[in-house]
Every structure is written in C-alpha cells, then in structure tokens.
Design a protein around this motif. Structure first.
Motif, short mmCIF file in Angstrom:
data_model
loop_
_atom_site.label_atom_id
_atom_site.label_comp_id
_atom_site.label_asym_id
_atom_site.label_seq_id
_atom_site.Cartn_x
_atom_site.Cartn_y
_atom_site.Cartn_z
N VAL A 34 34.35 47.07 -22.02
CA VAL A 34 35.66 47.30 -21.41
C VAL A 34 36.13 46.03 -20.73
CG1 VAL A 34 36.93 48.65 -19.68
CG2 VAL A 34 35.15 49.75 -21.04
N ALA A 35 37.40 45.72 -20.89
CA ALA A 35 37.95 44.54 -20.20
C ALA A 35 39.35 44.84 -19.71
CB ALA A 35 37.98 43.34 -21.14
N LEU A 36 39.72 44.13 -18.65
CA LEU A 36 41.12 44.10 -18.22
C LEU A 36 41.63 42.70 -18.52
CD1 LEU A 36 41.31 45.89 -14.75
CD2 LEU A 36 42.63 46.48 -16.80
N ALA A 37 42.81 42.63 -19.13
CA ALA A 37 43.39 41.32 -19.44
C ALA A 37 44.82 41.29 -18.94
CB ALA A 37 43.35 41.05 -20.94
N ALA A 38 45.17 40.23 -18.23
CA ALA A 38 46.56 40.01 -17.88
C ALA A 38 47.22 39.33 -19.08
CB ALA A 38 46.66 39.11 -16.65
N VAL A 39 48.37 39.86 -19.45
CA VAL A 39 49.05 39.30 -20.63
C VAL A 39 50.44 38.83 -20.23
CG1 VAL A 39 47.76 40.61 -22.36
CG2 VAL A 39 49.79 41.62 -21.30
N ALA A 40 50.97 37.97 -21.08
CA ALA A 40 52.24 37.33 -20.73
C ALA A 40 53.41 38.29 -20.77
CB ALA A 40 52.47 36.15 -21.69
N SER A 41 53.33 39.32 -21.59
CA SER A 41 54.48 40.21 -21.80
C SER A 41 54.03 41.40 -22.64
CB SER A 41 55.56 39.46 -22.58
OG SER A 41 55.06 39.09 -23.86
N PRO A 42 54.86 42.43 -22.74
CA PRO A 42 54.52 43.51 -23.69
C PRO A 42 54.35 42.98 -25.10
CG PRO A 42 56.22 44.25 -22.16
CD PRO A 42 56.02 42.78 -21.90
N ALA A 43 55.16 42.00 -25.50
CA ALA A 43 55.01 41.44 -26.84
C ALA A 43 53.64 40.80 -27.01
CB ALA A 43 56.12 40.43 -27.13
N ALA A 44 53.18 40.12 -25.95
CA ALA A 44 51.84 39.52 -26.00
C ALA A 44 50.77 40.61 -26.09
CB ALA A 44 51.60 38.66 -24.76
N LEU A 59 48.04 40.90 -28.98
CA LEU A 59 46.61 40.96 -28.65
C LEU A 59 45.96 42.18 -29.30
CD1 LEU A 59 44.33 39.62 -26.95
CD2 LEU A 59 44.95 41.22 -25.11
N LEU A 60 46.67 43.29 -29.33
CA LEU A 60 46.15 44.47 -30.01
C LEU A 60 45.89 44.17 -31.49
CD1 LEU A 60 45.50 47.52 -30.28
CD2 LEU A 60 47.95 47.92 -30.56
N GLY A 61 46.84 43.45 -32.10
CA GLY A 61 46.65 43.07 -33.50
C GLY A 61 45.39 42.24 -33.68
N GLU A 62 45.18 41.29 -32.77
CA GLU A 62 43.96 40.46 -32.82
C GLU A 62 42.71 41.32 -32.64
OE1 GLU A 62 43.63 37.16 -33.50
OE2 GLU A 62 45.75 37.39 -34.02
N ALA A 63 42.79 42.25 -31.70
CA ALA A 63 41.63 43.11 -31.43
C ALA A 63 41.29 43.94 -32.66
CB ALA A 63 41.90 44.01 -30.22
N LEU A 96 34.41 41.46 -27.90
CA LEU A 96 35.55 41.56 -26.99
C LEU A 96 35.84 40.20 -26.34
CD1 LEU A 96 37.73 43.29 -25.81
CD2 LEU A 96 36.09 44.30 -24.23
N MET A 97 34.79 39.48 -25.97
CA MET A 97 34.97 38.13 -25.42
C MET A 97 35.71 37.24 -26.41
SD MET A 97 34.14 37.65 -22.37
CE MET A 97 34.14 35.83 -22.33
N GLN A 98 35.34 37.39 -27.65
CA GLN A 98 35.98 36.59 -28.70
C GLN A 98 37.48 36.89 -28.77
OE1 GLN A 98 33.86 37.21 -32.40
NE2 GLN A 98 35.60 36.47 -33.62
N VAL A 99 37.82 38.17 -28.69
CA VAL A 99 39.24 38.57 -28.69
C VAL A 99 39.95 37.95 -27.50
CG1 VAL A 99 40.83 40.52 -28.46
CG2 VAL A 99 38.78 40.74 -29.91
N LEU A 100 39.31 38.05 -26.33
CA LEU A 100 39.96 37.57 -25.11
C LEU A 100 40.08 36.05 -25.11
CD1 LEU A 100 38.12 39.95 -22.60
CD2 LEU A 100 40.48 40.14 -23.41
N GLU A 101 39.03 35.38 -25.55
CA GLU A 101 39.07 33.91 -25.55
C GLU A 101 40.12 33.39 -26.52
OE1 GLU A 101 35.03 32.80 -26.19
OE2 GLU A 101 34.46 33.36 -24.13
N SER A 102 40.19 34.03 -27.67
CA SER A 102 41.22 33.57 -28.61
C SER A 102 42.60 33.87 -28.03
CB SER A 102 40.99 34.19 -29.99
OG SER A 102 42.05 35.03 -30.35
N GLY A 103 42.73 34.97 -27.28
CA GLY A 103 44.00 35.26 -26.60
C GLY A 103 44.33 34.24 -25.52
N LEU A 104 43.31 33.80 -24.80
CA LEU A 104 43.54 32.78 -23.75
C LEU A 104 44.00 31.47 -24.39
CD1 LEU A 104 40.48 33.58 -21.46
CD2 LEU A 104 42.85 33.39 -20.64
N GLU A 105 43.35 31.12 -25.50
CA GLU A 105 43.72 29.88 -26.18
C GLU A 105 45.16 29.91 -26.69
OE1 GLU A 105 40.92 28.80 -29.28
OE2 GLU A 105 39.30 29.02 -27.79
N SER A 106 45.54 31.07 -27.24
CA SER A 106 46.88 31.14 -27.84
C SER A 106 47.96 31.44 -26.80
CB SER A 106 46.90 32.21 -28.94
OG SER A 106 46.67 33.49 -28.35
N GLY A 107 47.54 31.70 -25.56
CA GLY A 107 48.53 31.96 -24.52
C GLY A 107 48.94 33.41 -24.41
#
Lengths: 487, 487
Positions: free
Chosen positions: B232-242, B246-250, B308-319
């Motif tokens: 389980v993770a909590l992630a702050a995201v830039a917007s609903p679009a983000a 991110l869901l697509g990436e997950a 999950l870390m992989q999903v989050l890290e790739s999300g951090l990289e892409s903004g």
C-alpha cells in the motif's frame, strides 16, 4: 402467445418493403441466396424465410423492426450463425425475416485510458481481439468459432470458452449495449462505465437471451492488460477428483494467475492424435485423464514457470499428478492448446457423438463424471468417453462417442435420447446446468420444461411478454411452450 | 400504476394477520418500536408503517408477501437500513409493512472446493467476510457500512466500494439468488455455477433493483483466494490527470494486482486530519491531490513492494508523482486506509456537504473534475472541495462542503439544488452516471427523468409492471412517475 406465422402479406410484399429500407442489394429473397442463412452451422436445422436483410446501421435495424412489428412479421436475428443449438435460424414454416448483422462490422472506438472497446455487433470475435491487441490490450473471450462468430452473437448467447476461469463469461465483459427492441425503438446504452446504479441494469436483458428480447446492434466491451508472460503445462492426473484437487492447489499457489484449467479424457486425446498427423502424445504412457493448465501474468514475468513447476511437483509428490510436461516454448504451448482445441473437430469428423454441455459445482464434478460415465457404459460399454473442457469453471463437454465399429446413425438412434436425458438429469441432480455455455436455442428448449421450475418458466414468459407481446422476435427459441395456466 | 396506499384494512387487521404468520414477537406495531425501521440512516427520510415484520424463514417471507398481495398492502424490504438514498424506508403516508431480514442471518454453506458461500440475506457483510476468512478465502466486497449492512441489501443495491477495480461490483460476485416475488412465489435460484446458459438470467432482475421487483432471501456468493501479500502506498500527484496517468502505469506494471486506486483531494485530507487526533499527514508538504494505491497478490508474495516502488519511482521521474510513501508495515497500511475511510465520517461531523456520487469514463474523469470544480467555485469560491473515492473505477464522491464559517443549513439551502444539478449534468454530459454506486432510492428517483432516455424509463416500467403489476413492492423508489403515455 404464438408467433404470427400466418401474416396476410405475400413474401413479395415483405421483400419490397424491406428493400426500400435496406436497399435491394441488402435484401435477399432467392432460395439459393437464402440457403446459408436459414441452415444452421451443423446442418441440423433448416428453416424457412421470406427474406434475409443485411442492414448497415442501427437506424436501418430499427426501421426493419418497426415495419415487421407493424405488420406482424417474425424476425430472426443472426450473427455468425455458429449456434450449436439452432438458435439463429428461422423455424421450418413461416415467413420469417432473417436479420443478419454482418455488415455492421465497424470498430467505433478504442479507449486505452478507460480500457474499453466500442464496436458494432457484426464485428467478429477475432476482429475484436485484434483491435484490442493493436491497442496493446487484451479482449479475453476465447472460443472455437472466433473467426466467424460475431460480438452481437457472443453477447446474445453469453459466450464462455477457455478463459472464463480468470476473466468471466461474456456477461462479465460487457459494459454497455445498444439494442433495437421488438417494436423498433432503440435502447441506447453504449456507456463505458464500471459503476452505474441508476435503475434497472437493462443491458442484462439482452445478454444471454438469444435475440428473443431485442437485437444487439453495438456494445462497449472491457479491455484487460495484456499478459506479459504465460506458462502452460499438460499434466496426467489420477482421476477427475485428482484434477479438482490439483486445481485447488494451483489456485492456492498461483492465485488469479490461473487462466485456464482444461480437462482432457484419454479417449479424447486418442481421437485427436488419430487425426493430427505430426503431433505426438506429450506423455510416454497412455493416461485416462489429463489437464491443460495455463497461468498468465501481467505483472512480474519471471517466476511463472517456477510457480507452475511448484504446483506440478507438489502434485507429483502427493500422487495427484502421474506425469507432467511444461511447455518449454511458445511452440510447445501452441501444440498443447492445439491438442485441446482439436477435440471438437475430431468428433465432428468421426461422427456419432452425443453432445452434453453441462456444468456442476466443482465440489461435485468428479462424482458427476463418475456417475454419468457409469450410466453411459451401462447402456453401451463400447462407448468412447470423450469428456473434456473447462473444468476450472465446473463445465465439461460430456460427449459419449459411438464405438469405432458402430455407424453413427445407428448409435445415435439407439442412444441419443436416453444418454442425453440421463447425463442432463445427473447434472441437474448435482445442482448443475444442462447447458453451461451453448445456450438453449431450439435444441434444448423443451428440455427446460423438465429442468426449470414453474416459477422460473413463468418469470421468463413474463419478461418475454413484457418486451415482445406479439412474440415476433426469434420465436420458438429459448422458451418452452407455456403451460395452459401461464398462456 | 399507483401503490395501493388506501387499503380498506385497519392497521390492527394487518398486524393480526402478519402476527399469525411470523409470531407476535416478530411483528412490531407500536410507534417507538417502528421508529428505527421507518427512519433512514441519515435521518433525512421518515416514513409511516402499519407494522414491521421480522420473518425467520423464506417460507415466512413468502407467506407475508402472499397475504399482502392478496390484500393490496405495500411491502418495503429492508436489510441493514444503511441506504444513503432513502431506499429502505416506507413513504411518508400509508400503511406499509416493513419487512426486515435481520433474523435471517444464517450462513448456510461454505464450499471451499467450489469457492462459494451460501447464506441468508440478513447476514451482515462483515459476517460474510468473516465466514470466508474462517474458510481461508476472501469475500472481496468492502464498503464503509460493512458492520451493519446486509448481503440482501448489498445485492439489491449492487454495492460497490474500494475493491471493485479488481473484483467487480456485487453483481459480479453473485452466482445465485433466492427471492420472493411480489405475489409470494419463491424464485429458487441458489445455484453455485460459474456457467449456466439455460434461459434468461433471472437473478439479474433482483440485483440492483432495490427491492422493487422481489425480496432477496438468500444467495450464493463467489469466494476468492486470500491475498498472500499486499503493498500500500500514498502518493501525492500533480493533478487528477496525473492520477489517471499513474493508474495506467500501475496497470501496465502490476496488471491485475492493482486492487484499489483511491483519489483524495487536499481539502479531504485536511478535514480528516482535523478530526483524527494522533494521525499526521504522511507528507511534509500539503498537496492538492493524492492517491492511495493497493496491490495484492495471491501468487508470488515477494516483489509486490518492489513493483509498487517501481510504479512510484517512474511516476516521480516523469513528474506525475510529487511525493510518495510506501507503507512499511501493516500498521502503516491501516493508517493510510484509515485516512481514506474517515473522509465520510469527517464530512458527517462537519455537516453541510453536497453529496454527488458520479462516475465517468476514466478517459474523461480528469476533465470532469476540473469542470465541475470550476462550476462549483463560480457559485461559492470558499467551498471546500471534498473529492475522493474510487478513481480506478471512474467513480468519485464529489462532495462540495460548506465554507468553514458558513452554517450548513444556509449553504445547503443556497447551493444544494444548483450544485448537485450542475455536477450531475456535467457527469452525464461526459458519458457518466449520476449514481455510480449509491443507487436511486427516493433521493435520486426524479432525477432519472432528466438523465434517462424515454426508452430506458419505459423499459424499466415494462419490467416493473410485468413483475409487480399492483405496484406493492417498495413503491416510490427507483422509478420516476411514468409520463402519461406510458402510464
């Protein structure tokens, strides 16, 4: 309620009116043109029709239905005409209009964010799977007739197949439906929503009702992530009970990765190998029972083969598994699947099989197979027990086949009735279904009188009458004649 | 069709007749006893009843229905009475009988080979989950009211919740239903089959129809393998679009392991943290949008955190991701979930929120949130935008909340109508639903007139009249008054 088979109109008048709607090229009326549309896939049912119309839009379907409704003309909806139950051809007498959806074959939208595919009903299952694949997604329905069956038919019959264990039946894969009602009105439910609790879920009426309540003209389907890895094995097992126990182990070890779990009886393998020239048995010894197991995963690709090996090794240790072979390549996996998939054709070419498509709860399927086999062999001990299919769903194609030296006609004449009745009754007694995935059509229609309760039959007629009070849409299918009190 | 609210019988006669069926102890008729059964969960709807009956068997339910049918008495079925839409309480006038299922709370069978759970309708969701767990299985439905809501109500309202992304809505989890029809007949469909194509799938009529077509008395539910691991993770995201991206990436990285994907707006987190004493924000900075992501797996336990870390890290990289925190323990995961789950209560305690439960296709949800937020803030810029929920299903609870210094009554009086109408209209325009999972009841009934087509409303009435021609079962719910032409 009886279908209006005595329309006062001449066939010519029907053809003229419908030609004006769909165009003369799309309204067939000459006997040779009609023939493929009034004859079912197996050639067992031959109907009669005044015309075959090939509309190219929902609007045209609506106009055809409205005209037929106003004039008391029967309409039989038809997709790829691959029904095994005679569900898509007209009755032997009358002036039916066959409405074939093949020209409505457009993919309307692919949405890879919403993971949905919107298409017309006449798109073939193969084309739908291809459209999904081209978009990097999976549409998981997998059945033998996928090259010719159409999405509208898959919806109308709630198609099943070899990936139900993981992905569900067609009903589970449909988010939205557009359908034309018996009076020509259009139900527009092409929504791509995973949650929508605004009133009755009307699309359910058109799923699995075999075109007796409306004509599905378009749909929104769910797309899935493409599996990034798969692992396939064939395992010889000690018995159907061992197969069920092995399935339990597989689910425990591999969870939802278990995508297919197909049973194959020894005689079924014998039959297939007899027809497939170059393919050899994957086992050295002959076995009475085998299973094909497929795991797929969209997540961590590595490890799937190990997981499956673990399942098989623990099965070997516990005695559930007698021998097993893991596909070492995509080609191996294809061969394993081909063995499974050719069983149906091998039976057709042999002739003389009694096809029972039953399901029972998994906890009772092993006992059912044992009892039903004993009942069949008591009648004719030389019967070849072709028993195979989707054991993971509790669904087996239980197809006793004539002895090699006995003509098909002779065997079927003597045993079709008593064997199918006995197999169905045993399935019913085990809490099962006499038609797991093939539907009812005309072939199983009257059997429902035996296996459905009065309340169920009455409810079916209440729904039918509410939507199609004149009984003009695909009459003679699905619903057995109502008993006097309900008529 | 109108409900028979002017029965010529006295309340005493009704009570006498029903007491004879269920026993005097199980037939309540004194005002203080009736009160909790005629008042809805939120205290917004208060109805009137001649009696509350508490049958203890399907046979008793059948007898009650048969008597009421014969005497033109309205029946309102009720489970845990947790409807957010006033769906389970009687209308303000009349002589309704509330039929509460709470005494029918037996688990009838757990089958770990067939992976099914058979139970009476009055079993609470918690008890059903517990029965599954005790058998080493998962019953995956997860909603806020699980301690008091009942399986019969979950079925009748097609309940959703936080695990739909992976396991589907209640409709997807039901294999068989037993229901008592408006005239007292019993539909016995307690089959535990994954494939059954023998005619119309009648159980679908009773799922999601909010007790207007029949009373669900028992069911067979699907059980799933218990997940052996979760992350389980909590992630702050830039917007609903983000969040959508991110869901697509997950989904691409973790496939069907993605079990929950819940959106939380900044003001929603603020509100919860204000009420939860010891819980601190998992983030150092304040963020406008966050998501809670849960992966579960029944297969290879190891690797889920890495995935999950992989999903989050790739999300951090892409903004897409601004900050993220992975639960390091079960306690962490519980805290993350608690933050999400307390949003509803925090709103209730604050008072003055406008609850819109909408869904739109995932491809349009970000634009919808933006447009609807702008529309709300144009009306009252100080509104707190409590926006949260099941983004993975395209479903958000879009609940504009009064400014901190403005009284609830004042804010709701001024804005309830215009805001809810505008939010619903924007959802509808985006191909969405105005009630994703909460249903219709009485609260949304008349809204259906705006958002359903004439054909859909007519079809709903055709079904209702076919099954309940006298309109005695839960009248005034779900179906808006028919227009003259359909009446």
């Amino acid at each position: 309620m009886t279908a209006n088979t005595a329309s006062p109109l001449s066939n010519e008048a029907i053809v003229a009116a419908l030609s004006a709607i769909v165009g003369p090229q799309a309204c067939l009326s000459q006997a040779p043109d009609l023939q493929p549309f009034v004859t079912d896939y197996r050639g067992l049912y031959v109907g009669q029709a005044a015309a075959v119309v090939l509309p190219n839009s929902t609007e045209q379907v609506s106009q055809v239905m409205a005209w037929c409704h106003a004039h008391g003309v029967v309409v039989v909806p038809q997709g790829g005409n691959t029904s095994l139950m005679g569900g898509a051809v007209p009755e032997p007498q009358g002036q039916a209009v066959v409405l074939n959806l093949r020209r409505m074959n457009q993919v309307l939208a692919v949405d890879t964010v919403n993971d949905t595919l919107t298409l017309q009903a006449g798109v073939t299952l193969n084309a739908a799977r291809k459209a999904a694949e081209d978009a990097g997604r999976l549409f998981p329905l997998r059945i033998g007739s996928e090259g010719s069956c159409q999405i509208g038919g898959n919806i109308s019959t709630n198609a099943g197949g070899t990936a139900v264990l993981r992905y569900g039946n067609m009903r589970d894969l449909v988010l939205g439906v557009e359908a034309v009602l018996p009076d020509g009105r259009i139900y527009s439910g092409l929504r791509g929503l995973r949650k929508d609790n605004t009133g009755y879920d009307l699309k359910q009426l058109f799923i699995g009702s075999e075109g007796t309540l409306g004509i599905v003209t378009a749909a929104v389907l769910k797309l899935m992530p493409q599996p990034t890895a798969s692992s396939v094995a064939l395992a010889a097992v000690a018995s159907p009970a061992a197969a069920v126990a092995l399935l339990g182990e597989a689910k425990k070890t591999a969870g939802q990765a278990v995508t297919a779990f197909e049973l194959i009886s020894g005689p079924a393998l014998d039959l297939v190998l007899g027809y497939l020239g170059k393919v050899k048995s994957p086992f050295e010894a002959r076995h009475d029972w085998m299973v094909l197991i497929e795991l797929t995963s969209g997540a961590s690709a590595e490890g799937l083969d190990q997981t499956l090996m673990q399942v098989l090794e623990s099965g070997l240790e516990s005695g559930l598994v007698l021998d097993a072979t893991l596909a070492q390549s995509g080609a191996d996996a294809q061969t394993f699947w081909r063995i499974r998939e050719e069983i149906s054709d091998a039976q057709t070419r042999t002739g003389g099989s009694i096809k029972c498509d039953v399901s029972v709860p998994l906890s009772r399927i092993a006992a059912f197979i044992e009892e039903a086999t004993a009942a069949v062999l008591a009648l004719e001990p030389q019967t070849r027990m072709i028993v195979y299919g989707h054991m993971g769903d509790g669904n087996v194609h239980f197809n006793p086949l004539r002895p090699a030296d006995r003509p098909a006609k002779d065997y079927l004449g003597a045993f079709y009735e008593p064997i199918s009745r006995q197999v169905d009754s045993l399935a019913h007694a085990a809490g099962g279904s006499i038609s797991a995935e093939h539907g009812v059509g005309v072939a199983k229609r009257d059997d429902l009188s035996h296996y459905k309760s009065e309340v169920e039959l009455a409810l079916m007629w209440q729904i039918k009458k509410a939507l199609d009070p004149q009984g003009l849409l695909n009459p003679g299918k699905v619903l057995p004649a109502p008993v006097a009190a309900q008529a």
